[in-house]
Enzyme design. Structure first.
Site, PDB file in Angstrom:
ATOM      1  CD  GLU A   1       0.550  -6.226  -7.286  1.00 22.45           C
ATOM      2  OE1 GLU A   1       1.293  -6.405  -8.238  1.00 22.45           O
ATOM      3  OE2 GLU A   1       0.220  -5.101  -6.871  1.00 22.45           O
TER       4      GLU A   1
ATOM      5  CD  GLU B   1       5.366  -1.117  -6.500  1.00 26.89           C
ATOM      6  OE1 GLU B   1       4.933  -1.753  -7.474  1.00 26.89           O
ATOM      7  OE2 GLU B   1       4.637  -0.781  -5.535  1.00 26.89           O
TER       8      GLU B   1
END
Length: 860
Positions: A461, A734
């Site tokens: 990502e 996260e």
């Protein structure tokens, strides 16, 4: 007392004399021991070719002051110095001279054409390029302009022209390319010389899309352009540029494969000694091909470069249950390994990277399709040192495979990489776990501010998600001088913005999907420029981005229609609410329409404020009226007369208070009480996601519930800010539970252990726990307003503002709290202490003592 002018700077960068604009803005700071000192005027002297010109700037401004002279010409250089006049009637001495060079090219001056691999090859094939040329006697200056679709390193005679990495960085390549400007005079002598470039695909040829697209988003092959301008004492100029038919290329160099996600492979047996020096035999090379991609003239780069910023030694060597060798650096970081190894020709060392261990082995599942592995094949020439060049990894642990002979951990070093920004903000306190939390935020920003502000640095990502930076921008602007970094990124945001004003989820946008507007993500278009103005006094970026800000506000207002509510359609909402199931991260307690309409109000209000600052009175009135219409619609739709929200979630109440959707003092008190009740009902565990987390502590304190905020901050059970700290985290996770209490990784498909969004709490630590905040752009007026919390004996913060170092420290002892503050010259402060009337303070050192406002009992 004598004032001293220092830290003179042109535009954003302090690490280079080159400026990318003909009219660079000027900044300087003043040191003086005189109290209450303000600047009344400044003299600016610009000297070029032995001729000086002076200009006077009246008033206090010393941050990003407009260039007062004729515009610079390409390659023009000179020196600038500043002298200030103070409110004490005295003038300073002149500052030390600042060298300034024009780093841009003139109109139609760019001649270079992009060249690429000599023949069809594998996607992203690394390549070496070279070109020999003659240098005549009397060379006075040599300026090299380089650009790339991909990543490159430039050498002259075997010497790298600078210490920058990942040149030229990642921009929205289809819209904007940037060029570097480098003085290479010292690397050239009369006679034959050679210019060489090592080139790899990097972001340009990467297959994006989380699981790898079938083809690269931008292009298949990297390409490179260079223009070397040689200026001689006799007034003549020569240009050596790519595309002139004299460049040679080979794909047979030592870098055999390279990718951002996959990692890099290097075969030392394929090294070509002397390849970037004159006289090298390149008869076996082929002519470089012209790049078939659309021709585009690069612009001078203004963002800070990526550099190696630190080196970290191995902390521990671990033998895993399966017998593998893993090194632990004790810190989750972003970069790569440098190894020193000896062995036989053909021996291959493989380096695999991960952020965590799971069941004692390298925890690679969160990497998804990113291999994150580098390999080095030895030449067998004694001790060999190697570091990958065109890739980076997010890791704390590295598995070492195939090491020849006895492994010595001293032979492996982690090289930390990131955009080279000046550190400007610090926090410290008597609470060690909170200090570790703050340090985790710093490391998270360091790792994810690498050319663009990414969400995470390790998996497949590493993208510039707009929602992440929207919530984190205030924290970022305090910790590091990121004005130039984010200003450059905002240029790409405006270029990627759709004609109707919609902002993509990520910038640069490499997704085939995700083009619909989403609240809190697209609002980066209005929030980030506003933060840069608030924290750096960067009125220029506010002016440049204003059309983008307005276009976004108009787009979402059109979606809302006459009801003035943004309803329906896709929303991320309060992303990663801790109650959301592992595979449904958007399933939050707060209603997504409520969140979207709150951000509709927020953006309309920010556009109104920006218009007012820019003198656009008609726009300011229009958007102010729009914001009020949205606020009224929001409260009618979602708020009961008793101050309860239809979506009874902490984020909803935090939005109501902090976005000033409720303004009546009684309603603020009621919504604040309900917010505090929800936090207490959850036993002071966090109940917010991306949207609510940056707001909840301020909302609690603003509505009179500082003790509830304290207990929420200091909670260590999951979910909480300190739960990851208790689990040994060294960056921000996260998810609140990226690592479960039993040491296993969250079962969701998406998790990262270096993701700064929840680190937005650090801005609250700076502004509230320690008590230092901006009241006017660039901290020209400062708020000193600490909130001493139980559980802390003291807290302190320092920030290098555009005007100088400001600091606040409070310490509790024997029933009293002593507050010390440093207010920089040319600024003032509004001091608001518990139990005392607000007072104004001028520049200088200040001390106040008050009764300790804390009580043994609490509201809980």
């Amino acid at each position: 007392m004598q004032a001293t002018v220092h830290a003179v700077r042109a535009e954003y960068r302090a690490d280079s004399p080159y400026v990318g604009t003909p009219r660079p803005r000027l900044s300087w700071k003043t040191e003086t021991t005189a109290a209450d000192w303000t600047q009344t005027a400044a003299d600016i002297e610009w000297t070029r070719d032995g001729v000086s010109a002076r200009a006077r700037v009246e008033g206090r401004e010393s941050a990003l002051v407009a260039w007062p002279f004729e515009s610079l010409r390409p390659r023009e250089q000179g020196s600038l110095r500043v002298r200030v006049h103070g409110s004490d009637g005295a003038a300073s001495d002149w500052s030390e001279p600042l060298e300034i060079r024009a780093g841009f090219l003139g109109e139609d001056e760019w001649r270079a054409r992009f060249v690429t691999v000599p023949e069809p090859a594998d996607v992203g094939q690394p390549v070496l390029l070279r070109r020999e040329f003659a240098v005549r006697s009397g060379l006075e200056s040599a300026t090299l302009y380089t650009a790339g679709r991909g990543l490159y390193r430039v050498e002259i005679g075997g010497v790298a022209v600078d210490d920058e990495r990942f040149k030229p960085g990642w921009t929205a390549y289809q819209h904007r390319l940037v060029h570097e400007t480098t003085d290479v005079t010292a690397l050239l002598r009369q006679g034959r010389a050679a210019l060489g470039a090592a080139l790899a695909g990097g972001w340009y040829t990467e297959r994006f899309g989380f699981h790898g697209q079938a083809k690269p988003f931008y292009g298949k092959y990297p390409s490179f352009a260079a223009q070397l301008v040689l200026e001689y004492g006799d007034g003549t100029t020569e240009v050596v540029a790519t595309g002139d038919g004299a460049w040679r290329a080979t794909a047979d160099g030592p870098v055999t494969a390279s990718g951002i996600y996959a990692g890099e492979s290097y075969d030392a047996r394929r090294e070509l000694p002397g390849w970037s020096s004159a006289g090298f035999d390149d008869s076996g090379w082929l002519d470089a091909r012209p790049d078939p991609a659309r021709a585009m003239t690069p612009v001078a780069r203004t963002a800070p470069p990526v550099r190696a910023t630190e080196e970290v030694p191995v902390k521990e060597v671990i033998t895993t249950p399966s017998g593998r060798t893993v090194v632990d650096f004790g810190q989750n970081l972003v970069g790569r390994l440098r190894i020193r190894v000896s062995g036989r020709a053909g021996d291959t060392v493989v380096l695999r990277h991960a952020e965590v261990l799971e069941h004692g082995e390298l925890g690679t599942r969160p990497l998804r399709h990113a291999k994150a592995a580098d390999s080095y094949t030895l030449a067998g020439a004694g001790t060999e040192t190697w570091e990958p060049e065109f890739t980076f990894h997010g890791f704390r642990y590295a598995e070492i495979q195939g090491w020849p002979g006895r492994f010595d951990p001293a032979d492996v070093t982690a090289v930390v990489l990131g955009s080279d920004m000046e550190r400007t903000g610090w926090f410290d306190s008597s609470h060690e776990a909170v200090n570790r939390l703050h340090e985790n935020v710093v490391w998270g920003m360091r790792g994810n501010f690498l050319s663009v502000p990414t969400d995470c640095p390790q998996r497949d990502e590493r993208l510039g998600w707009t929602g992440d930076i929207q919530v984190f921008a205030p924290t970022a602007a305090y910790l590091f001088d990121c004005d130039g970094f984010l200003a450059s990124w905002l240029e790409d945001l405006a270029l990627e913005q759709a004609e109707d004003g919609a902002v993509p989820f990520i910038v640069p946008n490499v997704l085939e999907w995700g083009k619909e507007p989403a609240a809190a993500w697209g609002d980066a278009a209005t929030v980030v420029p506003s933060v840069l103005f608030e924290r750096f006094a960067d009125r220029g970026v506010l002016e440049r981005q204003y059309p983008s800000m307005r276009a976004w506000a108009d787009h979402i207002a059109a979606i809302a229609g006459p009801r003035r509510l943004w309803e329906g359609g896709f929303q991320f909402g309060d992303w990663l609410d801790p109650d959301a199931p592992p595979d449904e991260p958007g399933k939050a307690k707060a209603d997504p329409d409520l969140v979207a309409s709150a951000y509709l109000h927020r953006s309309a209000d920010l556009v109104a404020r920006a218009a007012g600052e820019l003198g656009l009175a008609e726009d300011a009135d229009r958007y102010r009226a729009l914001a009020e219409e949205i606020r009224s619609a929001w409260t009618r739709e979602y708020l009961t007369p008793a101050g309860r929200l239809m979506s009874d979630a902490p984020t909803a109440y935090a939005l109501a208070i902090m976005f000033e959707l409720v303004t009546d003092p009684e309603l603020v008190a009621n919504t604040g009480e309900r917010l505090a009740a929800l936090v207490r009902g959850a036993e002071h565990r966090i109940g917010t996601g991306f949207v609510g987390t940056p707001l909840i502590q301020d909302a609690l304190v603003r509505s009179g519930h500082a003790e509830t905020a304290r207990r929420l901050l200091l909670q260590t059970e999951c979910p909480s800010w300190l739960y990851p700290v208790s689990m040994g985290a060294t960056t921000i996770w996260e998810r609140w539970d990226s690592m479960l209490a039993d040491g296993t990784i969250n079962p969701g498909e998406m998790t990262s252990f270096n993701h700064y969004a929840f680190g937005a709490i650090a801005d609250w630590l700076h502004r509230t726990v320690a008590g230092l905040a901006p009241l006017e752009p660039g901290y020209r007026r400062i708020a000193v307003a600490p909130v001493p919390l139980a559980g802390f004996d003291w807290a302190a913060t320092e920030h290098e503002t555009p005007y100088g170092r400001a600091s606040v420290r409070w310490e509790a002892r024997d029933g009293r709290v002593t507050v010390r503050a440093t207010v920089p010259p040319n600024t003032t402060a509004l001091v608001t202490l518990p139990g005392a009337d607000p007072v104004e303070a001028g520049s200088g050192e200040h001390v106040w003592t008050i009764e300790d406002p804390r009580r043994a009992e609490s509201e809980d």
